[in-house]
Design a protein around this motif. Sequence first.
Motif, PDB file in Angstrom:
ATOM      1  N   ALA A  41       0.835  -1.205   0.000  1.00 37.99           N
ATOM      2  CA  ALA A  41       0.000   0.000   0.000  1.00 37.99           C
ATOM      3  C   ALA A  41       0.870   1.256   0.000  1.00 37.99           C
ATOM      4  O   ALA A  41       0.579   2.236  -0.707  1.00 37.99           O
ATOM      5  N   LEU A  42       1.944   1.216   0.784  1.00 32.72           N
ATOM      6  CA  LEU A  42       2.845   2.370   0.835  1.00 32.72           C
ATOM      7  C   LEU A  42       3.544   2.563  -0.502  1.00 32.72           C
ATOM      8  O   LEU A  42       3.694   3.699  -0.982  1.00 32.72           O
ATOM      9  N   ALA A  43       3.955   1.473  -1.130  1.00 29.44           N
ATOM     10  CA  ALA A  43       4.593   1.568  -2.446  1.00 29.44           C
ATOM     11  C   ALA A  43       3.642   2.201  -3.464  1.00 29.44           C
ATOM     12  O   ALA A  43       4.058   3.019  -4.296  1.00 29.44           O
ATOM     13  N   ALA A  44       2.361   1.828  -3.399  1.00 26.60           N
ATOM     14  CA  ALA A  44       1.382   2.406  -4.314  1.00 26.60           C
ATOM     15  C   ALA A  44       1.204   3.897  -4.052  1.00 26.60           C
ATOM     16  O   ALA A  44       1.084   4.703  -4.994  1.00 26.60           O
ATOM     17  N   PHE A  50       3.901  15.948   6.617  1.00 20.65           N
ATOM     18  CA  PHE A  50       5.178  15.461   6.124  1.00 20.65           C
ATOM     19  C   PHE A  50       5.212  15.496   4.598  1.00 20.65           C
ATOM     20  O   PHE A  50       4.185  15.450   3.931  1.00 20.65           O
ATOM     21  N   SER A  51       6.410  15.483   4.052  1.00 14.63           N
ATOM     22  CA  SER A  51       6.596  15.162   2.640  1.00 14.63           C
ATOM     23  C   SER A  51       6.455  13.652   2.480  1.00 14.63           C
ATOM     24  O   SER A  51       6.454  12.898   3.460  1.00 14.63           O
ATOM     25  N   ALA A  52       6.373  13.178   1.223  1.00 12.34           N
ATOM     26  CA  ALA A  52       6.288  11.739   0.993  1.00 12.34           C
ATOM     27  C   ALA A  52       7.532  11.032   1.522  1.00 12.34           C
ATOM     28  O   ALA A  52       7.446   9.950   2.115  1.00 12.34           O
ATOM     29  N   THR A  53       8.697  11.635   1.315  1.00 11.22           N
ATOM     30  CA  THR A  53       9.944  11.050   1.828  1.00 11.22           C
ATOM     31  C   THR A  53       9.908  10.937   3.341  1.00 11.22           C
ATOM     32  O   THR A  53      10.307   9.911   3.916  1.00 11.22           O
ATOM     33  N   GLU A  54       9.406  11.971   4.005  1.00 15.02           N
ATOM     34  CA  GLU A  54       9.327  11.927   5.466  1.00 15.02           C
ATOM     35  C   GLU A  54       8.335  10.867   5.939  1.00 15.02           C
ATOM     36  O   GLU A  54       8.575  10.187   6.954  1.00 15.02           O
ATOM     37  N   HIS A  55       7.240  10.702   5.220  1.00 15.04           N
ATOM     38  CA  HIS A  55       6.272   9.667   5.591  1.00 15.04           C
ATOM     39  C   HIS A  55       6.924   8.281   5.597  1.00 15.04           C
ATOM     40  O   HIS A  55       6.773   7.515   6.554  1.00 15.04           O
ATOM     41  N   LEU A  74      -3.850   7.600   4.335  1.00 17.83           N
ATOM     42  CA  LEU A  74      -4.792   8.683   4.031  1.00 17.83           C
ATOM     43  C   LEU A  74      -4.050   9.983   3.763  1.00 17.83           C
ATOM     44  O   LEU A  74      -4.375  10.726   2.828  1.00 17.83           O
ATOM     45  N   GLU A  75      -3.060  10.285   4.581  1.00 12.32           N
ATOM     46  CA  GLU A  75      -2.330  11.538   4.407  1.00 12.32           C
ATOM     47  C   GLU A  75      -1.523  11.531   3.112  1.00 12.32           C
ATOM     48  O   GLU A  75      -1.417  12.567   2.435  1.00 12.32           O
ATOM     49  N   LEU A  76      -0.964  10.387   2.755  1.00 11.73           N
ATOM     50  CA  LEU A  76      -0.230  10.302   1.491  1.00 11.73           C
ATOM     51  C   LEU A  76      -1.164  10.443   0.292  1.00 11.73           C
ATOM     52  O   LEU A  76      -0.816  11.080  -0.714  1.00 11.73           O
ATOM     53  N   GLN A  77      -2.347   9.854   0.390  1.00 10.40           N
ATOM     54  CA  GLN A  77      -3.322  10.003  -0.695  1.00 10.40           C
ATOM     55  C   GLN A  77      -3.755  11.459  -0.824  1.00 10.40           C
ATOM     56  O   GLN A  77      -3.905  11.986  -1.939  1.00 10.40           O
ATOM     57  N   GLU A  78      -3.945  12.121   0.302  1.00  9.65           N
ATOM     58  CA  GLU A  78      -4.304  13.547   0.279  1.00  9.65           C
ATOM     59  C   GLU A  78      -3.159  14.371  -0.308  1.00  9.65           C
ATOM     60  O   GLU A  78      -3.378  15.273  -1.122  1.00  9.65           O
ATOM     61  N   LEU A  79      -1.938  14.056   0.094  1.00  7.30           N
ATOM     62  CA  LEU A  79      -0.773  14.767  -0.422  1.00  7.30           C
ATOM     63  C   LEU A  79      -0.656  14.591  -1.936  1.00  7.30           C
ATOM     64  O   LEU A  79      -0.434  15.562  -2.670  1.00  7.30           O
ATOM     65  N   ALA A  80      -0.828  13.347  -2.407  1.00  4.78           N
ATOM     66  CA  ALA A  80      -0.738  13.083  -3.842  1.00  4.78           C
ATOM     67  C   ALA A  80      -1.796  13.861  -4.611  1.00  4.78           C
ATOM     68  O   ALA A  80      -1.521  14.430  -5.682  1.00  4.78           O
ATOM     69  N   ALA A  81      -3.010  13.901  -4.063  1.00  9.17           N
ATOM     70  CA  ALA A  81      -4.090  14.623  -4.741  1.00  9.17           C
ATOM     71  C   ALA A  81      -3.804  16.116  -4.794  1.00  9.17           C
ATOM     72  O   ALA A  81      -4.046  16.781  -5.810  1.00  9.17           O
ATOM     73  N   GLU A  82      -3.291  16.663  -3.704  1.00  7.76           N
ATOM     74  CA  GLU A  82      -2.993  18.097  -3.674  1.00  7.76           C
ATOM     75  C   GLU A  82      -1.858  18.443  -4.630  1.00  7.76           C
ATOM     76  O   GLU A  82      -1.905  19.442  -5.347  1.00  7.76           O
TER      77      GLU A  82
END
Length: 272
Positions: A120-123, A142-147, A248-256
């Motif tokens: 899931a994280l890889a996706a 966080f940034s994606a790298t920080e996540h 959820l936060e990564l999905q939100e970050l990607a969308a933004e």
Amino acid sequence: MHSRFDRFRATPLGQQLEALIDDPARYPEYAALSRVGVAAVAAIADDIAERFPEVAQDTTARQFCGALVAERMRRQGHQVVQARGRIGGAVFSYGAVFSPRPVVLPFAAVVAGLARMPDALAACMAAIAPPRRRWRLAGTGFSATEHVCHLRDLDSVFAQRIEAIRRSALPIIASVDGTVLAAERAYQEQDPDLALAAFRRGRERLCAALRPLDAATLARCGLRDGLHRMTLEQIVRELLDHDRTHCLELQELAAELAQEGALPAAPGHGDA
């Protein structure tokens, strides 16, 4: 609730928002919206707009509201069924949609959910272009790298907690400030692909250690921050909640980041 919100939670605005959101009378509203497939945070949108007009211009405050509603729903046993449900109004544009009713997963299903997290994280990471994986948007995120670095290191923390509870009587389980850890370990300077590979290896070891645990072992307790007794099973379920929050936060970050003209709050390298 992530440690990155702890400072905001202690402010007068944070305390006032928490009093509004965590009022027991609010849960029926969150649950009713969930039964019709609407993001639970929509239940407070009108009150926020009327009583807290400053929140509309405060990204951290809006993020805090979403995280606190999600925490309330998870405490009641609801699971996220849609990461980004659109909300009408001036305060919140999107919010997580939860299961219509509480769902209690058997422990084996919890471990299975933990085992799926590396994929899931890889996706999530694949949805963010490599040049943007160090970008942070406004607020406290966080940034994606920080996540991915955070998830890798928190797995080690949880493994230590689980082993301590297995081996000792009521060991102290100390909380970790993820924001401080990100700065101390310079997550923004690290390679996210290497961090993901390390996370995958660590998660495989952790799940292998969890699968054979019996009911008596799962009932053993640790003392969270010297105050709250938590069973080993509760600690493991907390890890699954932690995984889901970051997804959820990564999905939100990607969308933004995908929105045309999206700009980072802190591009390139830097502390969290």
